[in-house]
Scaffold this motif. Structure first.
Motif, short mmCIF file in Angstrom:
data_model
loop_
_atom_site.label_atom_id
_atom_site.label_comp_id
_atom_site.label_asym_id
_atom_site.label_seq_id
_atom_site.Cartn_x
_atom_site.Cartn_y
_atom_site.Cartn_z
N SER A 26 6.38 -5.01 -7.13
CA SER A 26 6.62 -4.80 -5.71
C SER A 26 7.73 -3.77 -5.49
CB SER A 26 7.00 -6.13 -5.06
OG SER A 26 7.36 -5.94 -3.73
N GLU A 27 8.80 -3.88 -6.26
CA GLU A 27 9.90 -2.92 -6.15
C GLU A 27 9.43 -1.51 -6.52
OE1 GLU A 27 14.39 -2.12 -7.96
OE2 GLU A 27 13.31 -3.94 -8.51
N ASN A 28 8.60 -1.42 -7.54
CA ASN A 28 8.07 -0.12 -7.96
C ASN A 28 7.22 0.50 -6.86
OD1 ASN A 28 7.56 1.98 -9.80
ND2 ASN A 28 5.65 1.03 -10.45
N GLU A 29 6.41 -0.30 -6.21
CA GLU A 29 5.58 0.20 -5.11
C GLU A 29 6.45 0.68 -3.95
OE1 GLU A 29 2.22 1.41 -3.21
OE2 GLU A 29 2.37 0.67 -5.26
N THR A 30 7.49 -0.07 -3.65
CA THR A 30 8.42 0.33 -2.59
C THR A 30 9.08 1.67 -2.92
OG1 THR A 30 8.86 -1.98 -2.02
CG2 THR A 30 10.49 -0.36 -1.31
N LEU A 31 9.53 1.80 -4.15
CA LEU A 31 10.17 3.06 -4.57
C LEU A 31 9.18 4.22 -4.56
CD1 LEU A 31 12.40 1.72 -7.48
CD2 LEU A 31 13.16 2.54 -5.25
N ARG A 32 7.95 3.96 -4.96
CA ARG A 32 6.93 5.00 -4.95
C ARG A 32 6.68 5.48 -3.53
NH1 ARG A 32 3.01 2.51 -7.58
NH2 ARG A 32 3.58 3.41 -9.59
N ASN A 33 6.58 4.54 -2.59
CA ASN A 33 6.37 4.91 -1.18
C ASN A 33 7.56 5.69 -0.63
OD1 ASN A 33 3.85 3.71 -1.07
ND2 ASN A 33 4.64 1.76 -0.35
N LYS A 39 9.52 13.18 -0.38
CA LYS A 39 8.89 14.44 -0.77
C LYS A 39 8.29 15.14 0.45
CE LYS A 39 5.62 16.46 -4.00
NZ LYS A 39 4.64 16.24 -5.05
N ALA A 40 7.64 14.37 1.31
CA ALA A 40 7.06 14.95 2.53
C ALA A 40 8.16 15.51 3.42
CB ALA A 40 6.25 13.89 3.28
N GLN A 41 9.26 14.79 3.56
CA GLN A 41 10.38 15.28 4.37
C GLN A 41 10.95 16.56 3.78
OE1 GLN A 41 13.11 11.99 4.46
NE2 GLN A 41 12.09 10.98 6.18
#
Length: 76
Positions: A26-33, A39-41
């Motif tokens: 879950s933490e990995n998914e949060t960090l990935r998001n 990156k978009a910013q």
């Protein structure tokens, strides 16, 4: 109090490991998001910076043209 069997201990440990795994997943998914968002910013900021640089170049050309006109009027 009854001693836990090896199977019970193993079962508890496997449950703990699975719980930790799910937490890390879950933490990995949060960090990935978060990384995707950042990156978009960053790309938007880069685009804006390039736009402003181009506007500065155009303003510099305008200023140079104005200076040239003034110099030609003054006969320099």
């Amino acid at each position: 109090m009854q001693d836990k069997t090896n199977l019970d201990k193993l079962s508890e440990r496997v449950s703990q490991i699975l719980q930790e795994y799910n937490s890390l997943k879950s933490e990995n998914e949060t960090l990935r998001n978060e990384q995707i968002t950042l990156k978009a910013q960053s790309e938007l900021q880069y685009t804006e910076i390039e736009k402003l640089r181009e506007e500065n170049r155009m303003k510099d050309l305008e200023i140079e043209e104005i200076v040239n006109k003034i110099e030609s009027i003054l006969g320099e």
